[in-house]
Write an enzyme that holds these catalytic residues in place. Structure first.
Site, PDB file in Angstrom:
ATOM      1  N   ALA A  20       0.826  -1.201   0.000  1.00  0.00           N
ATOM      2  CA  ALA A  20       0.000   0.000   0.000  1.00  0.00           C
ATOM      3  C   ALA A  20       0.864   1.255   0.000  1.00  0.00           C
ATOM      4  O   ALA A  20       1.789   1.392   0.814  1.00  0.00           O
ATOM      5  CB  ALA A  20      -0.923  -0.001   1.217  1.00  0.00           C
ATOM      6  N   CYS A 102      -3.530  -9.021   4.195  1.00  0.00           N
ATOM      7  CA  CYS A 102      -3.184  -7.747   4.829  1.00  0.00           C
ATOM      8  C   CYS A 102      -3.500  -7.807   6.317  1.00  0.00           C
ATOM      9  O   CYS A 102      -4.634  -8.104   6.706  1.00  0.00           O
ATOM     10  CB  CYS A 102      -3.941  -6.593   4.177  1.00  0.00           C
ATOM     11  SG  CYS A 102      -3.537  -4.986   4.909  1.00  0.00           S
TER      12      CYS A 102
END
Length: 328
Positions: A20, A102
């Protein structure tokens, strides 16, 4: 050891992990320029993408149609996941990856990412929805499990393959480990033995030595590299060369390193615009200066500069440590 996922040929079997705020188009393009079997976009939130939230579609749309690029989507609702997959595919994506790894609280608190490991039946409904929504290959990235009492990745991967997933990537930690300790590459072997589709090992792979150990311990078909590539966009190509004998990358030193960093910086400014690009680029500049051994005061001056022109003016001095090493 190269292999194909649909029309995409992973040669070498070394992939850039989705990160990210890091694996945006400028960085993916840079890593690809040195040589990589696959590069993956930063995670795209499925519902936000379908609802056209500002800045979300751009993460996936730009360069999605470039060869050996995968777009990663995340979410908790089958409808939004399927719709996001359709939109990404319509924009030319060659491959779609489902995020079930994640560990960030803002993701898992929304019952997405690695939180899906706690509800495998629900997770499979999302996988089935995505696979049925598109014609392009669908892959899965996850972890060993939620915690030491929920090590269910082998079962999830087996069911995902039955649902049509064509490759699995495993980070060798549980969600509750986050990035602490060391990735357990040997534990990945259980998942590898449970499936017949290709598997990539991920976690703590920072050079050819660690890549070789990860491959040996896990039995994986290839590796995916994340944090180790920060400040070293040539790393994937270097590992491929050291392990599989592919062409050696031309690792930049001295003036060439300064030019690489300056060009990457200007590419980020062009992609994001000057104001946002100035801020977004700072983490990359920090990693490059780590590589160069930039003195603390000069590093601070670069990272607090108020204009792109000031940054570009300071970069040659900030990165000159690489020139000195070359001359030594």
């Amino acid at each position: 050891m190269s292999f194909s996922i649909g029309p995409t040929h992973l040669d070498p079997p070394v992939a850039l992990a989705p990160m990210a705020g890091i694996t945006d188009r400028p960085f993916r393009d840079l890593v690809r320029s040195f040589g990589a079997g696959l590069v993956v976009s930063e995670m795209v939130a499925s519902q936000e993408m379908v609802q056209a939230k500002p800045g979300v579609r751009e993460k996936a749309e730009l360069s999605a149609d470039v060869e050996n690029t995968s777009v990663q989507i995340a979410g908790r609702d089958a409808y939004w996941m399927a719709e996001a997959a359709r939109q990404v595919a319509d924009r030319g994506a060659r491959m779609i990856d489902i995020n079930m790894g994640c560990p960030a609280k803002k993701v898992t608190n929304g019952y997405s990412g690695s939180a899906l490991l706690k509800t495998p039946d629900h997770a499979l409904s999302l996988i089935e929805a995505v696979v049925q929504a598109v014609d392009v290959p669908v892959t899965l990235k996850t972890r060993l499990g939620w915690d030491d009492n929920c090590l269910n990745a082998a079962d999830v991967a087996r069911r995902a393959e039955a649902a049509g997933v064509q490759m699995v990537t495993i980070h060798g930690r549980t969600r509750c480990q986050f990035y602490k300790g060391h990735a357990d590459w040997a534990a990945i072997s259980e998942i590898k033995n449970a499936i017949s589709v290709p598997l990539l090992a991920n976690g703590d792979i920072v050079d050819a030595t660690s890549a070789g150990e990860a491959l040996s311990d896990s039995g994986a078909d290839g590796v995916m590299i994340g944090r180790g590539v920060q400040g070293r966009p040539w790393l994937l190509a270097q590992i491929a060369h050291d392990i599989w004998g592919t062409a050696a990358p031309d690792v930049p030193e001295g003036r060439a390193f300064i030019d690489l960093v300056s060009n990457h910086y200007e590419a980020m400014l062009a992609f994001y615009g000057a104001e946002l690009g100035l801020r977004v680029a700072r983490k990359h500049l920090g990693w490059y200066m780590d590589e160069a051994g930039t003195p603390a005061a000069l590093r601070r001056e670069v990272l607090t500069a108020k204009s792109p022109s000031d940054v570009l003016r300071l970069l040659p001095s900030a990165l000159q440590g690489t020139e000195q090493e070359t001359a030594a």
